[in-house]
Design an enzyme around this catalytic site. Structure first.
Site, mmCIF file in Angstrom:
data_model
loop_
_atom_site.group_PDB
_atom_site.id
_atom_site.type_symbol
_atom_site.label_atom_id
_atom_site.label_comp_id
_atom_site.label_asym_id
_atom_site.label_seq_id
_atom_site.Cartn_x
_atom_site.Cartn_y
_atom_site.Cartn_z
ATOM 1 N N GLU A 81 51.058 36.706 34.850
ATOM 2 C CA GLU A 81 52.027 37.330 33.948
ATOM 3 C C GLU A 81 53.387 36.644 33.969
ATOM 4 O O GLU A 81 54.206 36.870 33.063
ATOM 5 C CB GLU A 81 52.201 38.810 34.314
ATOM 6 N N GLU A 112 35.227 36.185 51.746
ATOM 7 C CA GLU A 112 36.453 36.552 52.457
ATOM 8 C C GLU A 112 36.341 36.331 53.967
ATOM 9 O O GLU A 112 37.330 36.398 54.690
ATOM 10 C CB GLU A 112 36.814 38.005 52.192
#
Length: 272
Positions: A81, A112
């Site tokens: 953004e 992960e």
């Protein structure tokens, strides 16, 4: 060192399946109301980290977010953004997720758990002492993130984190930790809920305050936003009308001619 994972503790609510829809929504909302209060308590930690980020970015550095699952996706959302909102380059704020781009939409099994991959992902961007790396993990135990921050520390790269467990391995690894203790989730262990909301709020605060400090906001307006759709062109036109006290036609001309709200205003003021 052992610590209490408050994000994994049993919910304050039970027999959820017996609740009505209204009860479910009301109780979730009640829990959500506690999140901004928890974030407020962490403002001193956030301020210290933002100060470091601003200093590095003013001197040509970059900001990296790293996480797995929901935490990684939230970092990518915030990073993505920044260019349209503040007109910065796409390589100023970068979001990395365990498992790569595939993991943005679908879980990548055991990604992960790799303690080395995070540092490899950073090396692909030629990470250096000019940059800042923020690890995001509600649990504070994600190996992908912790391993990367440990390497960053060894290479004198500033490290921060956003986690929801006090005393977690991530919180003790990051040089500038942000710990937002939101407590147990409505659905036990579902850290996409309150913990995820807390992380999103902190990310908003970090990126927005950083960009304002970098001069990417004028007054309270996004004067460097990218004009990527008609809604934003209209918003930019209205900004110019308000700032310069001119009509829509002239404002639209200036925006089209100069390509951004900032350039339109600056050039108009110089020619007055």
């Amino acid at each position: 060192m052992s610590f209490i994972r408050t994000t994994e503790q049993s919910s304050h609510y039970d027999h959820l399946e017996k609740m009505s829809i209204n009860e479910l929504l009301t109780n979730i909302n009640t829990e959500d109301n506690s999140v901004p209060i928890a974030v407020k308590k962490s403002i001193p930690q956030i301020e210290i980290l933002v100060t470091q980020i601003v200093d590095k970015l003013k001197n040509g550095g970059r900001l990296f977010y790293m996480g797995a699952g929901t935490s990684g996706r939230l970092g990518i959302v915030d990073a993505s953004e920044c260019p349209p909102t503040f007109g910065v380059s796409h390589d100023l704020v970068i979001g990395l997720i365990a498992g790569g781009d595939t993991a943005i939409r679908s879980a990548v099994e055991f990604a992960e758990d790799d303690t080395n991959q995070g540092w490899k992902d950073l090396e692909a961007y030629h990470i250096s002492e000019n940059d800042v790396v923020i690890g995001i993990a509600a649990s504070g135990t994600t190996p992908y993130v912790i391993g990367a921050l440990q390497q960053c520390n060894q290479h004198n790269i500033i490290t921060g984190c956003i986690t929801c467990n006090q005393g977690s391995p991530l919180a003790t690894t990051a040089r500038f930790p942000i710990v937002v203790t939101v407590g147990p989730e409505f659905v036990t262990g579902s850290s996409r809920m309150k913990a995820g909301t807390a992380q999103k709020l902190v990310l908003n605060m970090i990126s927005t305050s950083t960009m304002i400090q970098l001069g990417r906001v004028k007054g309270n307006k996004m004067v460097d936003m990218q004009l990527s759709n008609n809604k934003l062109v209209d918003r930019g036109t209205r900004m110019i009308m308000e700032e310069l006290d001119i009509n829509r036609e002239k404002a639209a001309y200036l925006l089209k001619n100069h390509g951004s709200v900032r350039n339109a205003i600056d050039n108009y003021e110089r020619t007055k």
